[in-house]
Enzyme design. Structure first.
Site, PDB file in Angstrom:
ATOM      1  N   CYS A 111       0.834  -1.202   0.000  1.00 33.86           N
ATOM      2  CA  CYS A 111       0.000   0.000   0.000  1.00 33.86           C
ATOM      3  C   CYS A 111       0.868   1.252   0.000  1.00 33.86           C
ATOM      4  CB  CYS A 111      -0.936   0.002   1.210  1.00 33.86           C
ATOM      5  SG  CYS A 111      -2.036   1.440   1.249  1.00 33.86           S
TER       6      CYS A 111
ATOM      7  N   CYS B 105      -0.520   4.126   2.086  1.00 35.77           N
ATOM      8  CA  CYS B 105      -0.322   3.948   3.525  1.00 35.77           C
ATOM      9  C   CYS B 105       1.125   4.235   3.928  1.00 35.77           C
ATOM     10  CB  CYS B 105      -0.645   2.512   3.939  1.00 35.77           C
ATOM     11  SG  CYS B 105      -2.205   1.872   3.321  1.00 35.77           S
ATOM     12  N   ASP B 106       2.077   3.764   3.130  1.00 36.15           N
ATOM     13  CA  ASP B 106       3.471   3.712   3.576  1.00 36.15           C
ATOM     14  C   ASP B 106       4.440   4.581   2.782  1.00 36.15           C
ATOM     15  OD1 ASP B 106       2.694   1.830   5.492  1.00 36.15           O
ATOM     16  OD2 ASP B 106       3.021   0.157   4.126  1.00 36.15           O
TER      17      ASP B 106
END
Length: 321
Positions: free
Chosen positions: A136, A139-140
């Site tokens: 992701c 997300c990261d």
């Protein structure tokens, strides 16, 4: 065999299911939430969470899910640990059957079973998840500011993730096992026009290279899909972007799914094609797949279910007069 009955039955215990439970409980519906195979959903395998509103410092995914679970229980949700093997949504109350034979009946059903990222299936990938290997970018990606990153895949997901990562990284490499992308043409045009993106064609990841100690991922060993020749790409982050599996196997033939097997909902709502059955979170959302959007749609599902029950109760009261 025990039968559990409720006005709101929820399947799935990630941010979507637990938020639905919190709203349902506060509305006095005494929800029962069946947790399923992976209690807490994908956040249970996510270490650093920096994009969930309300927390100035980085928090841990499992801790966040533990807090949501405690909140759901505190306001009156009954949590059940069971794996559902059979569903019947042909009539109300809807019925779910657990693998031990317990029956769960609900006047409404909220499906929040989520989706799982597809992985390559390498041992080195498993060992380095959360240590440089992610599925992701949204997300990261923030953790790779100014660093070299690589994206593996060739569809819309991979190209979108690579483009997103250019916001953080000056050096993005996209690795694809074929000599052309499957992604939409407009996405490809944006990718090819970006000066910070390099494409490696006809390559697949043979191994994610561990730097040892606390280093985490330091490189990818690549295999040429035409010649078999091995090469090495030094990188700080590897993003596997080969799609997701929505957890809808139980519901095939019971509720309407789209061509990618996500549950179809009425636009702007969580309503499925079965009155009284609602879907929220990643099981119906192939575009955003964030904890906060899952939680938001869980709230929507609870409100939709509450309004459905109020309308049904009104009909019954009218009929009784």
């Amino acid at each position: 065999m025990t039968t559990h009955t409720t006005r709101m039955l929820i399947l799935g215990s990630g941010p979507a299911g637990l938020t639905a439970a919190i709203y349902g409980a506060r509305a006095g519906l005494k929800p029962i939430l069946v947790q399923g195979i992976q209690p807490g959903g994908q956040l249970m395998t996510t270490t650093d969470v920096e994009n969930y509103p309300g927390f100035a410092d980085v928090i841990q995914g499992p801790w966040l899910m533990e807090q949501m679970q405690k909140q759901a229980e505190h306001v009156g949700t009954q949590l059940m640990y069971d794996t559902i093997v059979e569903v019947d949504v042909s009539k109300r109350p809807f019925r779910l059957i657990g693998d031990g034979g317990d029956v769960y009946e609900g006047d409404t059903l909220v499906i929040a079973t989520g989706a799982q990222a597809k992985w390559l299936g390498l041992d080195s990938e498993e060992a380095l998840k959360g240590k440089g290997v992610s599925a992701c970018a949204t997300c990261d990606g923030f953790f790779y500011r100014g660093k070299k990153v690589a994206v593996i895949g060739g569809g819309n997901t991979a190209v979108e993730e690579a483009l997103y990562l250019t916001n953080h990284s000056p050096d993005v490499t996209i690795i694809h096992r074929r000599d052309h992308f499957r992604a939409e043409k407009i996405l490809q045009e944006r990718l090819f026009a970006h000066k910070n993106v390099t494409v490696l064609w006809n390559k697949e990841v043979a191994e994610f290279v561990d730097g040892g100690g606390t280093a985490g991922l330091i490189a990818l060993q690549l295999r040429d899909t035409v010649t078999g020749e091995l090469s090495r790409l030094d990188t700080d982050g590897g993003f596997v972007a080969i799609g997701h599996h929505p957890a809808t196997e139980l519901f095939r033939g019971h509720v309407e799914l789209d061509e990618d097997h996500y549950i179809k909902v009425e636009t702007g709502t969580t309503k499925t094609n079965v009155p009284g059955v609602f879907a929220c979170g990643d099981v119906m959302d192939k575009h955003y797949r964030q904890a906060v959007t899952a939680a938001g749609s869980g709230c929507m599902a609870a409100l939709d279910a509450e309004r459905f029950l109020a309308a049904e109760d009104f009909k019954l009261a009218e009929a009784a007069e």
